[in-house]
Scaffold this active site. Structure first.
Site, PDB file in Angstrom:
ATOM      1  N   HIS A  80     -17.480  14.456  34.527  1.00  0.00           N
ATOM      2  CA  HIS A  80     -16.674  15.504  33.880  1.00  0.00           C
ATOM      3  C   HIS A  80     -15.945  14.967  32.650  1.00  0.00           C
ATOM      4  CE1 HIS A  80     -17.111  18.458  37.226  1.00  0.00           C
ATOM      5  NE2 HIS A  80     -17.180  17.358  37.968  1.00  0.00           N
ATOM      6  N   ASN A 152     -16.010  23.987  40.642  1.00  0.00           N
ATOM      7  CA  ASN A 152     -17.177  24.001  39.758  1.00  0.00           C
ATOM      8  C   ASN A 152     -17.605  25.443  39.508  1.00  0.00           C
ATOM      9  OD1 ASN A 152     -17.446  21.231  39.453  1.00  0.00           O
ATOM     10  ND2 ASN A 152     -18.971  21.015  41.080  1.00  0.00           N
ATOM     11  N   HIS A 343      -6.447  16.829  40.958  1.00  0.00           N
ATOM     12  CA  HIS A 343      -6.586  16.166  42.256  1.00  0.00           C
ATOM     13  C   HIS A 343      -6.636  17.225  43.355  1.00  0.00           C
ATOM     14  CE1 HIS A 343      -6.034  13.643  45.640  1.00  0.00           C
ATOM     15  NE2 HIS A 343      -5.493  12.622  45.006  1.00  0.00           N
ATOM     16  N   TYR A 366      -9.607  10.806  43.517  1.00  0.00           N
ATOM     17  CA  TYR A 366      -8.956  11.328  42.311  1.00  0.00           C
ATOM     18  C   TYR A 366      -7.726  10.508  41.935  1.00  0.00           C
ATOM     19  CZ  TYR A 366     -12.279  15.150  42.278  1.00  0.00           C
ATOM     20  OH  TYR A 366     -13.436  15.874  42.206  1.00  0.00           O
TER      21      TYR A 366
HETATM   22 FE1  HDE Z   1     -15.064  15.491  41.446  1.00  0.00          FE
HETATM   23  N1  HDE Z   1     -14.323  13.854  40.532  1.00  0.00           N
HETATM   24  N2  HDE Z   1     -15.724  14.344  42.964  1.00  0.00           N
HETATM   25  N3  HDE Z   1     -15.986  17.096  42.311  1.00  0.00           N
HETATM   26  N4  HDE Z   1     -14.493  16.654  39.946  1.00  0.00           N
HETATM   27  C1  HDE Z   1     -13.694  13.844  39.347  1.00  0.00           C
HETATM   28  O1  HDE Z   1     -11.681  12.716  38.962  1.00  0.00           O
HETATM   29  C2  HDE Z   1     -15.347  13.071  43.201  1.00  0.00           C
HETATM   30  C3  HDE Z   1     -16.668  17.109  43.480  1.00  0.00           C
HETATM   31  C4  HDE Z   1     -14.592  17.998  39.856  1.00  0.00           C
HETATM   32  O2  HDE Z   1     -11.221  18.437  34.508  1.00  0.00           O
HETATM   33  C5  HDE Z   1     -13.073  12.510  39.033  1.00  0.00           C
HETATM   34  O3  HDE Z   1     -10.050  12.933  37.427  1.00  0.00           O
HETATM   35  C6  HDE Z   1     -15.896  12.613  44.450  1.00  0.00           C
HETATM   36  C7  HDE Z   1     -16.897  18.444  43.942  1.00  0.00           C
HETATM   37  C8  HDE Z   1     -14.056  18.454  38.602  1.00  0.00           C
HETATM   38  O4  HDE Z   1     -10.327  16.484  34.892  1.00  0.00           O
HETATM   39  C9  HDE Z   1     -13.433  11.661  40.258  1.00  0.00           C
HETATM   40  C10 HDE Z   1     -16.643  13.650  44.929  1.00  0.00           C
HETATM   41  C11 HDE Z   1     -16.334  19.236  42.989  1.00  0.00           C
HETATM   42  C12 HDE Z   1     -13.612  17.314  37.947  1.00  0.00           C
HETATM   43  C13 HDE Z   1     -14.164  12.652  41.124  1.00  0.00           C
HETATM   44  C14 HDE Z   1     -16.515  14.742  44.000  1.00  0.00           C
HETATM   45  C15 HDE Z   1     -15.783  18.379  41.979  1.00  0.00           C
HETATM   46  C16 HDE Z   1     -13.895  16.206  38.813  1.00  0.00           C
HETATM   47  C17 HDE Z   1     -13.409  11.963  37.683  1.00  0.00           C
HETATM   48  C18 HDE Z   1     -17.489  13.658  46.189  1.00  0.00           C
HETATM   49  C19 HDE Z   1     -16.307  20.765  42.951  1.00  0.00           C
HETATM   50  C20 HDE Z   1     -13.001  17.244  36.580  1.00  0.00           C
HETATM   51  C21 HDE Z   1     -12.213  12.266  36.793  1.00  0.00           C
HETATM   52  C22 HDE Z   1     -16.747  13.985  47.319  1.00  0.00           C
HETATM   53  C23 HDE Z   1     -15.552  21.323  44.036  1.00  0.00           C
HETATM   54  C24 HDE Z   1     -11.516  17.485  36.620  1.00  0.00           C
HETATM   55  C25 HDE Z   1     -11.188  12.685  37.708  1.00  0.00           C
HETATM   56  C26 HDE Z   1     -10.967  17.466  35.229  1.00  0.00           C
HETATM   57  C27 HDE Z   1     -13.574  14.887  38.522  1.00  0.00           C
HETATM   58  C28 HDE Z   1     -14.581  12.326  42.348  1.00  0.00           C
HETATM   59  C29 HDE Z   1     -17.195  15.971  44.179  1.00  0.00           C
HETATM   60  C30 HDE Z   1     -15.132  18.921  40.816  1.00  0.00           C
HETATM   61  C31 HDE Z   1     -14.265  10.428  39.987  1.00  0.00           C
HETATM   62  C32 HDE Z   1     -15.711  11.257  45.066  1.00  0.00           C
HETATM   63  C33 HDE Z   1     -17.595  18.871  45.231  1.00  0.00           C
HETATM   64  C34 HDE Z   1     -13.986  19.890  38.108  1.00  0.00           C
HETATM   65  O5  HDE Z   1     -12.292  11.199  40.914  1.00  0.00           O
END
Ligand code: HDE
Length: 741
Positions: A80, A152, A343, A366
């Site tokens: 993202h 999402n 988060h 997060y």
């Molecule tokens: Fe994320 N995800 N994610 N994700 N995600 C991040 O956190 C993570 C997942 C989503 O505009 C990171 O701050 C893991 C699902 C959005 O700043 C990180 C797993 C969904 C955004 C991270 C998921 C998301 C992130 C990277 C598996 C939809 C952007 C930067 C369990 C419900 C937020 C940050 C923004 C961002 C980890 C799965 C949505 C790496 C471990 C499912 C919208 O922490």
């Protein structure tokens, strides 16, 4: 001794010119200073021992400026990274208060929000329109702390357990040895991984659908994906799913447009959101919940904790709980959009997590990611992340601490700071979802997560024919990019299991009929009712709100007609922009030079939703001699856009291969209303199979489309009703025009 530089004052005294002819703007209001507040007399020249050097180390202004610059970038988000955000407000209608004690869900409660949209796979500087999932993250600055709904634009996910997230992301990102492809899933490592993960099949159907190439960030749905828990004042929990519904409805571009838009305007989505907000056309979304009553949990054929499954709206209707409107672009991209830290564990009393193993893993990730990105544990003090309600605790110090806490006490309980922060009975309480007594420590995937194909099949069968065709094309495109044949045949095996019609169509389109691997599903798929709510086209109601119409003009054009078109299009809520061979504009038949918004090569028709081709005869040679002008028209036709055309455009229409159909409307003052209606109804999908070779391949979804239940529901046809009745095609030499009767 070096001579003092010669300086000359300009006439208005606000600038002076230095020895080398360089411009020195002089302060008339604010004085330029160093970060220490020292006024700067010369920001054009570093300190030197003579006019030609060498430079001197004692130039503290130079050192400070360059050091700061060297440290300007922070690690981009691992996923993202590319995002665009806006501020706004959420107003609750009170319907959610029945299920949650969260104050921001109470009737008429108004809460500031910050919303960041993103692509997933590419870097921060990548293009806006790859085929990709979009992030939809909203921070609610509520009176009881910040609540982040980090979702999402697709309601399901690729994997079931957070432990697999690094593998998924490594697979989709550029391949580590070669550093490409940037921002694309069409490569071996992604398909290798997902083809070995049957649980990703449902999400793949969404990712290969038109949802993954949205027309605008303002025209996307959003989903919380996981099941969450709402808890009322009595402590009663209700499982829910969150949905965002755009007031502008959903719309997507075609794949060919996406490819071309990426070249024409890399910032297509960011610019669109910025422009709309600056113009006062504030995008809005309804926030809705799907309530999962306890007695229906067992009835649902899947596990509500499995994030690869959705709850059909037909069975679990949406309850709207409020509306979000985005009305302010950030003042500073870095300070706000880049430094925002979302988060899923930022919860407020009344909203809690479920035991979904994907969600549980996110709670760790997060915070950890913010520590590396934002440099330490005080990221909550950055203005964009700080709660807007009072915040007090005994945490202290750390990297980049801004708050200057006072007093000798930094612990509790204490008796030395009687007025300090203490626990409250109205604080956050975690309610267990169920009795966890006797729970073991095990590494197993629940058997209730084992059906990987049924909802993927339901998704495919809920699509209109047009959408099914696009899914077939998307799989064909992506799988054709793979170097490893074994991954292709494995994926074809999965597609066969999802739906034989899908598998056969993709195999045929790839010239690989009969080569699918035979795969055995962990659990035999079951037949589900189609869910028309999953289709973009089936639920689209005509509108031109928030869309853009482009008019190609050239010398000799009819200015009165173009002005009337502009008035009608803007009255329908759309933007109207002029495209001409030169940016200075075109001279109308009545001799007026009208400036253009785009040069024809810089404003291709892919950036518009509907087009007008209204050049004058005098400008025709310029257009016919310009490949970009011919492409402008042929692309608009091939992308199934509604086209208003004037008779003088005929040579250009012929050169561009435009054939008459109900979407090509001869435009006069009398047919303007018909054009606006036709444009509002969307694309002329019936044209698609006649203009795009491989797309002629039917999805052959000779499957049981619809069911007694689904058919009884009101579901509009795949293609909007034509505004103008189609005429039989004319011989090629006849004008490609259609008169409105
Ligand atoms: Fe994320 N995800 N994610 N994700 N995600 C991040 O956190 C993570 C997942 C989503 O505009 C990171 O701050 C893991 C699902 C959005 O700043 C990180 C797993 C969904 C955004 C991270 C998921 C998301 C992130 C990277 C598996 C939809 C952007 C930067 C369990 C419900 C937020 C940050 C923004 C961002 C980890 C799965 C949505 C790496 C471990 C499912 C919208 O922490």
């Amino acid at each position: 001794m070096p001579k003092a530089p010669r300086r000359t004052r300009s006439e208005d005294e606000s600038t002076r010119t230095g020895n080398g002819g360089e411009l020195h703007q002089q302060a008339t209001d604010q004085v330029l200073t160093t970060n220490q507040g020292v006024p700067i007399s010369d920001d054009q020249n570093s300190l030197k021992a003579s006019p030609r050097g060498p430079s001197l180390l004692e130039d503290f202004h130079f050192l400070e400026k360059i050091t700061h610059f060297d440290h300007e970038r922070i690690p981009e988000r691992i996923v993202h990274a590319r995002g665009s955000a806006a501020h706004g407000t959420f107003v609750a209608n009170g319907a959610g208060a029945k299920y949650s004690r969260a104050g921001f869900l109470a009737k008429t409660a108004t809460t500031p929000v910050f919303c960041r949209f993103s692509t997933v796979a590419g870097g921060a500087g990548s293009v806006d329109l790859p085929r990709d999932v979009r992030g939809f993250a909203v921070k609610f600055y509520t009176g009881e702390g910040n609540f982040d709904l980090v979702g999402n634009n697709i309601p399901v996910f690729f994997i079931q357990d957070a432990l697999k997230f690094p593998d998924l992301v490594h697979a989709v990102k550029m391949e580590p040895d070669r550093g490409f492809p940037q921002n694309a899933s069409a490569h071996d490592t992604f398909w290798d991984f997902v083809s070995l993960m049957p649980e990703s099949m449902h999400m793949l159907m969404w990712a290969m659908s038109d949802r993954a190439i949205p027309r605008s960030l303002r025209m996307m749905e959003g989903f919380g994906v996981h099941t969450f828990k709402l808890v009322d004042a009595k402590g009663t929990s209700t499982f829910v799913k969150f949905h965002w519904r755009p007031s502008l409805q959903m719309q997507s571009v075609t794949w060919d447009e996406a490819v071309k838009i990426c070249g024409a305007d890399q910032d297509f989505h960011r610019r669109d959101l910025f422009t709309a907000i600056q113009a006062g056309a504030f995008p809005s979304w309804e926030l809705a919940i799907q309530v999962i009553e306890e007695d229906r949990i067992e009835e649902f054929p899947f596990d509500i904790l499995d994030s690869t499954k959705l709850l059909p709206e037909e069975d679990f209707p949406l309850l709207v709980v409020g509306t979000m409107t985005l009305d302010r672009w950030p003042d500073n991209f870095f300070a706000e959009t880049e430094q925002s830290a979302f988060h899923p564990g930022h919860l407020v009393p009344g909203i809690e997590l479920s035991d979904d193993p994907l969600l549980q893993g996110r709670i760790f990730s997060y915070t950890d990611t913010q520590l590396i990105r934002l440099g330490g544990p005080n990221f909550h003090e950055l203005p964009i992340n700080a709660p807007k309600c009072p915040m007090h605790n005994w945490q202290r110090d750390g990297h980049q601490r801004h708050e200057i806490t006072t007093g000798r006490v930094s612990y509790e309980p204490n008796s030395l700071a009687p007025g300090g922060p203490r626990e409250t009975a109205r604080g956050f309480v975690t309610h267990p979802a169920y009795d966890t007594k006797g729970a073991a420590k095990i590494r197993v995937r629940s058997e209730t997560f084992a059906d990987h194909y049924s909802q993927a099949r339901m998704f495919f069968r809920s699509m209109t024919d047009v959408e099914q065709r696009h899914i077939v094309n998307a799989f064909t495109f992506e799988l054709s990019k793979l170097e490893t044949v074994a991954i292709r045949t494995r994926m074809l095996g999965h597609l066969e299991l999802i739906d034989p019609a899908l598998g056969t169509s993709v195999a045929e389109a790839m010239g690989m009929t009969g080569q699918a691997d035979t795969l055995t599903p962990a659990r035999k798929p079951i037949e589900l009712q189609p869910s028309p709510a999953l289709s973009i086209l089936a639920k689209f109601a005509p509108t031109l709100q928030g869309r853009k119409v482009g008019a190609l003009i050239a010398d000799g054009f009819d200015r009165a007609l173009v002005d009337k078109l502009r008035a009608a299009v803007t009255a329908a809520g759309a933007m109207f922009e002029l495209v001409a061979p030169k940016i200075g504009g075109a001279t109308s038949a009545d001799g007026k030079l009208v400036p253009a918004d785009h040069i024809v090569s810089g404003g291709p028709s892919v950036i518009f939703d509907a087009v007008v081709v209204a050049p004058g005869a005098a400008g025709m040679p310029a257009l016919l001699g310009e490949a970009a002008a011919k492409a402008w028209v042929s692309d608009a036709f091939a992308h199934c856009k509604v086209m208003a055309v004037v008779p003088a455009a005929q040579p250009l229409l012929d050169a561009a291969g435009v054939k008459p159909d109900e979407g090509v409307i001869e435009i006069t003052t009398k047919t303007i209303a018909a054009f606006v209606d036709a444009a509002a109804a969307g694309r002329i999908w019936a044209r698609e199979t006649s203009v795009r070779g491989p797309d002629k391949q039917p999805a052959k979804a000779a499957v049981t489309k619809g069911s007694a239940t689904a058919k009884s529901k009101k579901s509009p046809p795949a293609k909007p009703a034509p505004v103008i009745a189609p005429k039989p095609p004319k011989p090629p030499s006849t004008p490609a025009l259609k008169k409105r009767r």
